[in-house]
Design a protein around this motif. Sequence first.
Motif, PDB file in Angstrom:
ATOM      1  N   ALA A 221       2.321  10.462  -9.475  1.00  0.00           N
ATOM      2  CA  ALA A 221       1.837  10.286 -10.850  1.00  0.00           C
ATOM      3  C   ALA A 221       2.753   9.387 -11.667  1.00  0.00           C
ATOM      4  CB  ALA A 221       1.624  11.627 -11.550  1.00  0.00           C
ATOM      5  N   ASP A 222       3.426   8.461 -11.012  1.00  0.00           N
ATOM      6  CA  ASP A 222       4.215   7.439 -11.699  1.00  0.00           C
ATOM      7  C   ASP A 222       3.347   6.181 -11.738  1.00  0.00           C
ATOM      8  OD1 ASP A 222       6.076   5.747 -12.776  1.00  0.00           O
ATOM      9  OD2 ASP A 222       7.678   6.263 -11.357  1.00  0.00           O
ATOM     10  N   PHE A 223       2.383   6.175 -12.673  1.00  0.00           N
ATOM     11  CA  PHE A 223       1.326   5.173 -12.684  1.00  0.00           C
ATOM     12  C   PHE A 223       1.822   3.788 -13.087  1.00  0.00           C
ATOM     13  CE2 PHE A 223      -1.060   9.193 -13.396  1.00  0.00           C
ATOM     14  CZ  PHE A 223      -1.693   9.205 -12.161  1.00  0.00           C
ATOM     15  N   ASP A 224       2.903   3.720 -13.838  1.00  0.00           N
ATOM     16  CA  ASP A 224       3.441   2.418 -14.229  1.00  0.00           C
ATOM     17  C   ASP A 224       3.959   1.664 -12.995  1.00  0.00           C
ATOM     18  OD1 ASP A 224       4.160   0.424 -16.067  1.00  0.00           O
ATOM     19  OD2 ASP A 224       6.204   1.192 -16.194  1.00  0.00           O
TER      20      ASP A 224
ATOM     21  N   TYR B 203     -10.068   1.858  -6.950  1.00  0.00           N
ATOM     22  CA  TYR B 203     -10.126   2.998  -7.863  1.00  0.00           C
ATOM     23  C   TYR B 203      -8.726   3.404  -8.321  1.00  0.00           C
ATOM     24  CZ  TYR B 203     -10.782   7.672  -9.646  1.00  0.00           C
ATOM     25  OH  TYR B 203     -10.758   8.782 -10.434  1.00  0.00           O
ATOM     26  N   GLN B 204      -7.784   3.494  -7.382  1.00  0.00           N
ATOM     27  CA  GLN B 204      -6.436   3.920  -7.738  1.00  0.00           C
ATOM     28  C   GLN B 204      -5.764   2.906  -8.666  1.00  0.00           C
ATOM     29  OE1 GLN B 204      -4.556   4.553  -3.925  1.00  0.00           O
ATOM     30  NE2 GLN B 204      -5.569   6.516  -3.616  1.00  0.00           N
ATOM     31  N   TYR B 205      -5.978   1.630  -8.395  1.00  0.00           N
ATOM     32  CA  TYR B 205      -5.395   0.593  -9.251  1.00  0.00           C
ATOM     33  C   TYR B 205      -5.993   0.674 -10.651  1.00  0.00           C
ATOM     34  CZ  TYR B 205      -3.815  -4.119 -10.629  1.00  0.00           C
ATOM     35  OH  TYR B 205      -3.242  -5.192 -11.268  1.00  0.00           O
ATOM     36  N   ALA B 206      -7.312   0.844 -10.732  1.00  0.00           N
ATOM     37  CA  ALA B 206      -7.966   0.947 -12.038  1.00  0.00           C
ATOM     38  C   ALA B 206      -7.472   2.178 -12.804  1.00  0.00           C
ATOM     39  CB  ALA B 206      -9.474   1.002 -11.860  1.00  0.00           C
ATOM     40  N   LYS B 207      -7.289   3.273 -12.101  1.00  0.00           N
ATOM     41  CA  LYS B 207      -6.799   4.490 -12.749  1.00  0.00           C
ATOM     42  C   LYS B 207      -5.389   4.284 -13.290  1.00  0.00           C
ATOM     43  CE  LYS B 207      -6.143   9.402 -11.865  1.00  0.00           C
ATOM     44  NZ  LYS B 207      -6.213  10.468 -10.866  1.00  0.00           N
TER      45      LYS B 207
ATOM     46  N   LYS C  89       0.842  -1.208   0.000  1.00  0.00           N
ATOM     47  CA  LYS C  89       0.000   0.000   0.000  1.00  0.00           C
ATOM     48  C   LYS C  89       0.871   1.249   0.000  1.00  0.00           C
ATOM     49  CE  LYS C  89      -4.195  -1.520   2.420  1.00  0.00           C
ATOM     50  NZ  LYS C  89      -4.973  -1.337   3.657  1.00  0.00           N
ATOM     51  N   LYS C  90       1.875   1.266   0.868  1.00  0.00           N
ATOM     52  CA  LYS C  90       2.728   2.453   0.985  1.00  0.00           C
ATOM     53  C   LYS C  90       3.516   2.714  -0.291  1.00  0.00           C
ATOM     54  CE  LYS C  90       3.090   2.373   5.960  1.00  0.00           C
ATOM     55  NZ  LYS C  90       3.913   2.150   7.144  1.00  0.00           N
ATOM     56  N   ILE C  91       4.074   1.664  -0.873  1.00  0.00           N
ATOM     57  CA  ILE C  91       4.852   1.856  -2.107  1.00  0.00           C
ATOM     58  C   ILE C  91       3.930   2.285  -3.241  1.00  0.00           C
ATOM     59  CG2 ILE C  91       6.341   0.766  -3.814  1.00  0.00           C
ATOM     60  CD1 ILE C  91       7.253  -1.184  -1.610  1.00  0.00           C
ATOM     61  N   GLY C  92       2.795   1.604  -3.389  1.00  0.00           N
ATOM     62  CA  GLY C  92       1.851   1.952  -4.450  1.00  0.00           C
ATOM     63  C   GLY C  92       1.327   3.365  -4.306  1.00  0.00           C
ATOM     64  N   ASP C  93       0.961   3.752  -3.083  1.00  0.00           N
ATOM     65  CA  ASP C  93       0.462   5.110  -2.845  1.00  0.00           C
ATOM     66  C   ASP C  93       1.524   6.156  -3.147  1.00  0.00           C
ATOM     67  OD1 ASP C  93      -1.995   4.141  -2.072  1.00  0.00           O
ATOM     68  OD2 ASP C  93      -1.648   4.419   0.081  1.00  0.00           O
ATOM     69  N   SER C  94       2.762   5.863  -2.783  1.00  0.00           N
ATOM     70  CA  SER C  94       3.839   6.804  -3.034  1.00  0.00           C
ATOM     71  C   SER C  94       3.982   7.093  -4.527  1.00  0.00           C
ATOM     72  CB  SER C  94       5.146   6.251  -2.484  1.00  0.00           C
ATOM     73  OG  SER C  94       6.221   7.081  -2.834  1.00  0.00           O
ATOM     74  N   TYR C  95       4.010   6.040  -5.324  1.00  0.00           N
ATOM     75  CA  TYR C  95       4.132   6.244  -6.766  1.00  0.00           C
ATOM     76  C   TYR C  95       2.852   6.823  -7.369  1.00  0.00           C
ATOM     77  CZ  TYR C  95       8.630   3.906  -6.855  1.00  0.00           C
ATOM     78  OH  TYR C  95       9.946   3.584  -6.656  1.00  0.00           O
TER      79      TYR C  95
ATOM     80  N   LEU D 292      -4.021   1.430 -14.185  1.00  0.00           N
ATOM     81  CA  LEU D 292      -4.111   0.527 -15.332  1.00  0.00           C
ATOM     82  C   LEU D 292      -4.604   1.258 -16.579  1.00  0.00           C
ATOM     83  CD1 LEU D 292      -5.566  -2.629 -13.553  1.00  0.00           C
ATOM     84  CD2 LEU D 292      -3.261  -2.355 -14.499  1.00  0.00           C
ATOM     85  N   THR D 293      -5.536   2.173 -16.399  1.00  0.00           N
ATOM     86  CA  THR D 293      -6.038   2.952 -17.529  1.00  0.00           C
ATOM     87  C   THR D 293      -4.918   3.816 -18.123  1.00  0.00           C
ATOM     88  OG1 THR D 293      -8.238   3.009 -16.560  1.00  0.00           O
ATOM     89  CG2 THR D 293      -7.764   4.649 -18.251  1.00  0.00           C
ATOM     90  N   PHE D 294      -4.145   4.447 -17.260  1.00  0.00           N
ATOM     91  CA  PHE D 294      -3.067   5.309 -17.736  1.00  0.00           C
ATOM     92  C   PHE D 294      -1.979   4.544 -18.472  1.00  0.00           C
ATOM     93  CE2 PHE D 294      -4.783   8.697 -15.139  1.00  0.00           C
ATOM     94  CZ  PHE D 294      -4.458   9.818 -15.875  1.00  0.00           C
ATOM     95  N   ILE D 295      -1.764   3.286 -18.118  1.00  0.00           N
ATOM     96  CA  ILE D 295      -0.714   2.524 -18.813  1.00  0.00           C
ATOM     97  C   ILE D 295      -1.281   1.692 -19.957  1.00  0.00           C
ATOM     98  CG2 ILE D 295       0.824   2.503 -16.828  1.00  0.00           C
ATOM     99  CD1 ILE D 295       0.043  -0.403 -16.320  1.00  0.00           C
TER     100      ILE D 295
END
Length: 133
Positions: free
Chosen positions: A70-73, A95-99, A60-66, A101-104
Amino acid sequence: MKNCIFLCITIVSVFSFKGNAQNSKFYVTDKVSDKYAYVDVIKTYERIAAKGYKSIDIFKKIGDSYYFKADFDKAAKWYCELFAISIDLEPEYYYQYAKCLTFIGQNDRANEILEKLKQKSEAILEKKNRNLR
């Protein structure tokens, strides 16, 4: 008499100031010459994860940080690890995961995650409605 009152007020204000100062969140790092030493916590978490330690909290912490940088990859990579461990997460992670995935460009996978979010939201609403009856 006035001096005594002034002295009492001064003492009370000094102690109340000290009490407030102790409750503040101020941290000092060890000083290395004239520069301060800082630790990149996210890189440390990534090294821990690379060694095989898997934790919902770390992912969670690593994913939230990126995500918030705005480093969605990279965020999508860590959210993928998070969802591999557990799908019983807060709705914001769906929601954040889906967003991410959409960006990449992984729109199909993003739609699957949003569908799971929709199902989870409907289940929560249904449970609340049953409790209200």
